[in-house]
Scaffold this active site. Sequence first.
Site, PDB file in Angstrom:
ATOM      1  N   ASP A  27       0.623  -1.206  -0.020  1.00 24.17           N
ATOM      2  CA  ASP A  27       0.012  -0.046   0.375  1.00 24.17           C
ATOM      3  C   ASP A  27       1.216   1.252   0.066  1.00 24.17           C
ATOM      4  O   ASP A  27       1.665   1.432   0.845  1.00 24.17           O
ATOM      5  CB  ASP A  27      -0.816   0.079   1.200  1.00 24.17           C
ATOM      6  CG  ASP A  27      -2.069   1.345   0.835  1.00 24.17           C
ATOM      7  OD1 ASP A  27      -2.508   1.392  -0.125  1.00 24.17           O
ATOM      8  OD2 ASP A  27      -2.680   1.341   2.069  1.00 24.17           O
ATOM      9  N   HIS A  44       2.005   4.004  -9.036  1.00 21.77           N
ATOM     10  CA  HIS A  44       1.912   2.767  -9.543  1.00 21.77           C
ATOM     11  C   HIS A  44       3.202   2.005 -10.217  1.00 21.77           C
ATOM     12  O   HIS A  44       3.442   0.370  -9.972  1.00 21.77           O
ATOM     13  CB  HIS A  44       0.355   2.144  -9.912  1.00 21.77           C
ATOM     14  CG  HIS A  44      -0.294   2.366  -9.783  1.00 21.77           C
ATOM     15  ND1 HIS A  44      -0.349   2.050  -8.017  1.00 21.77           N
ATOM     16  CD2 HIS A  44      -1.466   2.923  -9.518  1.00 21.77           C
ATOM     17  CE1 HIS A  44      -1.302   2.424  -8.209  1.00 21.77           C
ATOM     18  NE2 HIS A  44      -2.779   3.128  -8.470  1.00 21.77           N
ATOM     19  N   LEU A 138      10.845 -20.309  -5.575  1.00 29.81           N
ATOM     20  CA  LEU A 138       9.681 -19.602  -4.723  1.00 29.81           C
ATOM     21  C   LEU A 138       8.544 -19.939  -5.117  1.00 29.81           C
ATOM     22  O   LEU A 138       8.120 -19.364  -6.309  1.00 29.81           O
ATOM     23  CB  LEU A 138      10.144 -17.951  -4.953  1.00 29.81           C
ATOM     24  CG  LEU A 138       8.871 -16.664  -4.289  1.00 29.81           C
ATOM     25  CD1 LEU A 138       8.938 -17.268  -2.768  1.00 29.81           C
ATOM     26  CD2 LEU A 138       9.942 -15.741  -4.958  1.00 29.81           C
TER      27      LEU A 138
HETATM   28  C1  IPE Z   1      -4.872  -2.742  -0.077  1.00 33.06           C
HETATM   29  O1  IPE Z   1      -5.092  -1.211  -0.424  1.00 33.06           O
HETATM   30  C2  IPE Z   1      -5.322  -3.093  -1.346  1.00 33.06           C
HETATM   31  C3  IPE Z   1      -4.326  -3.672  -1.989  1.00 33.06           C
HETATM   32  C4  IPE Z   1      -2.690  -3.539  -1.553  1.00 33.06           C
HETATM   33  C5  IPE Z   1      -3.855  -4.486  -3.403  1.00 33.06           C
HETATM   34  P1  IPE Z   1      -6.053  -0.549  -0.139  1.00 33.06           P
HETATM   35  O2  IPE Z   1      -5.583   1.063  -0.300  1.00 33.06           O
HETATM   36  O3  IPE Z   1      -6.961  -1.005  -1.369  1.00 33.06           O
HETATM   37  O4  IPE Z   1      -6.586  -0.438   1.055  1.00 33.06           O
HETATM   38  P2  IPE Z   1      -7.555   0.808   2.698  1.00 33.06           P
HETATM   39  O5  IPE Z   1      -8.356   1.582   1.424  1.00 33.06           O
HETATM   40  O6  IPE Z   1      -6.508   1.754   2.519  1.00 33.06           O
HETATM   41  O7  IPE Z   1      -7.802   0.468   3.361  1.00 33.06           O
HETATM   42  C1  IPE Z   2      -1.356   0.142  -3.951  1.00 31.41           C
HETATM   43  O1  IPE Z   2      -1.309   1.758  -3.223  1.00 31.41           O
HETATM   44  C2  IPE Z   2      -1.859   0.180  -4.695  1.00 31.41           C
HETATM   45  C3  IPE Z   2      -3.542  -0.522  -5.076  1.00 31.41           C
HETATM   46  C4  IPE Z   2      -3.902  -1.008  -3.843  1.00 31.41           C
HETATM   47  C5  IPE Z   2      -3.895  -0.990  -6.202  1.00 31.41           C
HETATM   48  P1  IPE Z   2      -3.144   2.345  -2.848  1.00 31.41           P
HETATM   49  O2  IPE Z   2      -2.801   2.639  -4.655  1.00 31.41           O
HETATM   50  O3  IPE Z   2      -3.761   1.947  -2.495  1.00 31.41           O
HETATM   51  O4  IPE Z   2      -2.350   3.635  -3.109  1.00 31.41           O
HETATM   52  P2  IPE Z   2      -2.822   4.931  -1.491  1.00 31.41           P
HETATM   53  O5  IPE Z   2      -3.230   4.095  -0.359  1.00 31.41           O
HETATM   54  O6  IPE Z   2      -3.384   5.871  -2.244  1.00 31.41           O
HETATM   55  O7  IPE Z   2      -1.275   5.927  -1.195  1.00 31.41           O
HETATM   56 MG    MG Z   3      -4.115   2.621  -0.585  1.00 35.46          MG
END
Ligand code: IPE
Ligand code: IPE
Ligand code: MG
Length: 247
Positions: A27, A44, A138
């Site tokens: 995240d 990303h 792995l």
């Molecule tokens: C969790 O992150 C999902 C992934 C890392 C794929 P999110 O950004 O979607 O989760 P929330 O919204 O903070 O709970």
């Molecule tokens: C995690 O990063 C990637 C996915 C959930 C696909 P985020 O896109 O949730 O990044 P933040 O949480 O907004 O910083």
């Molecule tokens: Mg996120």
Amino acid sequence: MNSNDDSAIAAGLDPTRLPYHVAIIMDGNGRWAKKRMLNRVRGHEKGAEAVRIAVRTSRELGIAALTLYAFSTENWQRPKTEINALMTLLKRFLKSEKKEMLEHNIRLNAIGEIERLPGSVREILQEIMQVTKNNSGLLLNLALSYGGRSEIVRMVQQLSESAAAGKIRPESIDEETVSAHLYTRDIPDPDLLIRTGGEMRISNFLLWQIAYAELHITNTLWPDFNRAEYVKILKDYQGRDRRFGKV
Ligand code: IPE
Ligand code: IPE
Ligand code: MG
């Protein structure tokens, strides 16, 4: 002693006490981009590089299984442009890593509602899973369109169908039966769950499987995650006392 053990020892780790299965909630990509006044998609893209580092480090140290939360069932509610960019990136990642996976004995697996992914992503995913299926190194397990609750609903549907058809007796259902009907049926539960980005939540990830996982939440945003931090987290894990409810 094998080369994985050498790498682990060189990193200051005890190769006999590594987590068998590491799961990561990757995240913070969006926040990483925002801090730099960039589009979320750039976050990303940078995040995909951190995935490569996490995979390589896991492999070198001798971790047996790595589950990466790449896209949740809830993530379908993001803007279409972001979803499309994520799917394109995923495809690009898979194409570029195929050689690496074959060369390094990595077995690719995917968990989640794979049928919801675009056809072109499913194709490359299935192709790589097929050509790496006999690899013994792995296990790289990608959680894609994954949700813990949806996985549990699916398990309940399967078991109740079997019971209604008279194939199993309800009273014979035990924890093993439940585990055997989840996407992760062939993989032992995670020993260590890492979340980057600092949020103190599970976000619908592996709800059943993390019952006794050691949790590690770091404020580092996923694109900044690197080998040094991964090793530090593994060292911290090796210092934990896993009691499993005993004394
Ligand atoms: C969790 O992150 C999902 C992934 C890392 C794929 P999110 O950004 O979607 O989760 P929330 O919204 O903070 O709970
Ligand atoms: C995690 O990063 C990637 C996915 C959930 C696909 P985020 O896109 O949730 O990044 P933040 O949480 O907004 O910083
Ligand atoms: Mg996120």
